[in-house]
Design a protein around this motif. Structure first.
Motif, PDB file in Angstrom:
ATOM      1  N   ARG A 173      38.960  39.048  47.049  1.00 40.07           N
ATOM      2  CA  ARG A 173      39.642  38.962  45.759  1.00 40.07           C
ATOM      3  C   ARG A 173      41.048  38.390  45.937  1.00 40.07           C
ATOM      4  NH1 ARG A 173      37.856  45.007  44.022  1.00 40.07           N
ATOM      5  NH2 ARG A 173      35.909  44.522  42.899  1.00 40.07           N
ATOM      6  N   ALA A 207      42.584  34.943  44.398  1.00 41.08           N
ATOM      7  CA  ALA A 207      43.809  34.996  43.607  1.00 41.08           C
ATOM      8  C   ALA A 207      44.865  34.065  44.182  1.00 41.08           C
ATOM      9  CB  ALA A 207      44.332  36.431  43.552  1.00 41.08           C
ATOM     10  N   GLN A 264      43.869  30.420  43.320  1.00 42.66           N
ATOM     11  CA  GLN A 264      44.023  30.022  41.922  1.00 42.66           C
ATOM     12  C   GLN A 264      45.471  30.014  41.478  1.00 42.66           C
ATOM     13  OE1 GLN A 264      41.330  31.329  39.003  1.00 42.66           O
ATOM     14  NE2 GLN A 264      39.567  30.700  40.198  1.00 42.66           N
ATOM     15  N   GLN A 265      46.288  30.875  42.041  1.00 43.54           N
ATOM     16  CA  GLN A 265      47.679  30.962  41.601  1.00 43.54           C
ATOM     17  C   GLN A 265      48.612  30.069  42.403  1.00 43.54           C
ATOM     18  OE1 GLN A 265      48.876  35.097  41.520  1.00 43.54           O
ATOM     19  NE2 GLN A 265      47.437  35.612  39.884  1.00 43.54           N
ATOM     20  N   ALA A 318      45.605  42.110  43.453  1.00 42.78           N
ATOM     21  CA  ALA A 318      44.270  41.571  43.189  1.00 42.78           C
ATOM     22  C   ALA A 318      43.186  42.303  43.965  1.00 42.78           C
ATOM     23  CB  ALA A 318      44.231  40.082  43.541  1.00 42.78           C
ATOM     24  N   ASP A 356      41.498  44.620  41.635  1.00 43.83           N
ATOM     25  CA  ASP A 356      41.411  44.093  40.271  1.00 43.83           C
ATOM     26  C   ASP A 356      40.077  43.371  40.087  1.00 43.83           C
ATOM     27  OD1 ASP A 356      41.686  42.902  37.808  1.00 43.83           O
ATOM     28  OD2 ASP A 356      43.657  42.010  38.215  1.00 43.83           O
ATOM     29  N   SER A 375      38.882  41.910  37.656  1.00 43.74           N
ATOM     30  CA  SER A 375      38.910  40.688  36.855  1.00 43.74           C
ATOM     31  C   SER A 375      38.831  39.443  37.729  1.00 43.74           C
ATOM     32  CB  SER A 375      40.168  40.635  35.982  1.00 43.74           C
ATOM     33  OG  SER A 375      41.336  40.446  36.763  1.00 43.74           O
ATOM     34  N   TRP A 376      39.114  39.594  39.025  1.00 43.61           N
ATOM     35  CA  TRP A 376      38.993  38.463  39.947  1.00 43.61           C
ATOM     36  C   TRP A 376      37.560  38.242  40.425  1.00 43.61           C
ATOM     37  CZ3 TRP A 376      42.413  34.866  40.133  1.00 43.61           C
ATOM     38  CH2 TRP A 376      43.747  35.161  39.828  1.00 43.61           C
ATOM     39  N   ASP A 377      36.644  39.155  40.070  1.00 38.94           N
ATOM     40  CA  ASP A 377      35.276  39.022  40.565  1.00 38.94           C
ATOM     41  C   ASP A 377      34.559  37.813  39.965  1.00 38.94           C
ATOM     42  OD1 ASP A 377      35.870  41.289  41.923  1.00 38.94           O
ATOM     43  OD2 ASP A 377      34.426  42.592  40.899  1.00 38.94           O
TER      44      ASP A 377
END
Length: 213
Positions: free
Chosen positions: A74, A78, A81-82, A127, A130, A132-134
């Motif tokens: 994760r 993250a 992407q960031q 992350a 988290d 939401s990163w899946d």
């Protein structure tokens, strides 16, 4: 004197790795060695053994790893992407060294140390838990894994093929990573067999544990 050819002649090879896999770590060290003797650039991506093995029966000794393994991938996605895909290389290098050479495990302490070593923001550790990163993690995983099928693990490598279609394959699995020109010779052979349409497998049983020299 550098033997690296002009950038326009460089092949980009994409490799999908889970930081906790020792075999992927060894293969990635080989790829970095190939970069020194062939016109190659290795671009790192995240796959997840936890995603790969969802719904499968796995030996008891691996089950906790399937749970704990979500955190580092994760964070990897993250960071990608960031902060850009190029940041995966130093982050993966740091994670791999800490996991496989320093033997510090795959928990949050390792992740924090890897983020610091890769000069990435410390708050990326958030992350790890988290979910939401899946979704982006699964997308990244399937981009690499779907072209080679569900019967393989990591590493998976994609290289450019005919008509801009990637040549995708699992492996090679190595003990230890070849060095110098031996690494380049193996790369030449891997490309040769991968370019044959209908070539699927070349394998022999492993009789040694990972060697990280």
């Amino acid at each position: 004197m550098s033997t690296t050819p002009p950038r326009s002649e460089t092949t980009v090879a994409d490799i999908w790795v889970d930081p906790r896999c020792p075999w992927a770590w060894i293969t990635s060290r080989w790829m970095l060695e190939v970069e020194q003797v062939r016109p190659l650039e290795t671009r790192f991506h995240i796959m997840s053994l936890s995603v790969l093995n969802e719904g499968r029966e796995v030996p008891e000794k691996y089950r906790q790893g399937m749970i704990d393994g979500w955190a580092c991938v994760r964070v990897g996605v993250a960071a990608q992407q960031q902060h850009g895909n190029e940041m995966l290389r130093p982050l993966y290098n740091a994670m791999g060294r800490l996991i496989h050479h320093e033997k510090v495990g795959i928990g949050h302490d390792m992740i924090r140390a890897a983020l610091e070593e890769a000069v990435l923001p410390a708050d990326l550790i958030e992350a790890a838990e988290d979910t939401s990163w899946d979704e982006p993690l699964r997308a990244e995983h399937h981009e690499g894994m779907d072209p080679v099928g569900s019967e393989v693990g990591t590493p998976v490598i994609h290289v450019p093929g005919p008509e801009r279609k990637p040549l995708a394959f699992f492996g090679p699995v190595l003990i230890p990573a070849p060095r110098s020109e031996a690494a380049g010779t193996l790369w030449d052979g891997v490309l040769a067999v991968a370019s044959i349409d209908g070539f699927f497998e070349l394998k022999r049983g492993r009789d040694r544990d990972p060697i990280f020299d």
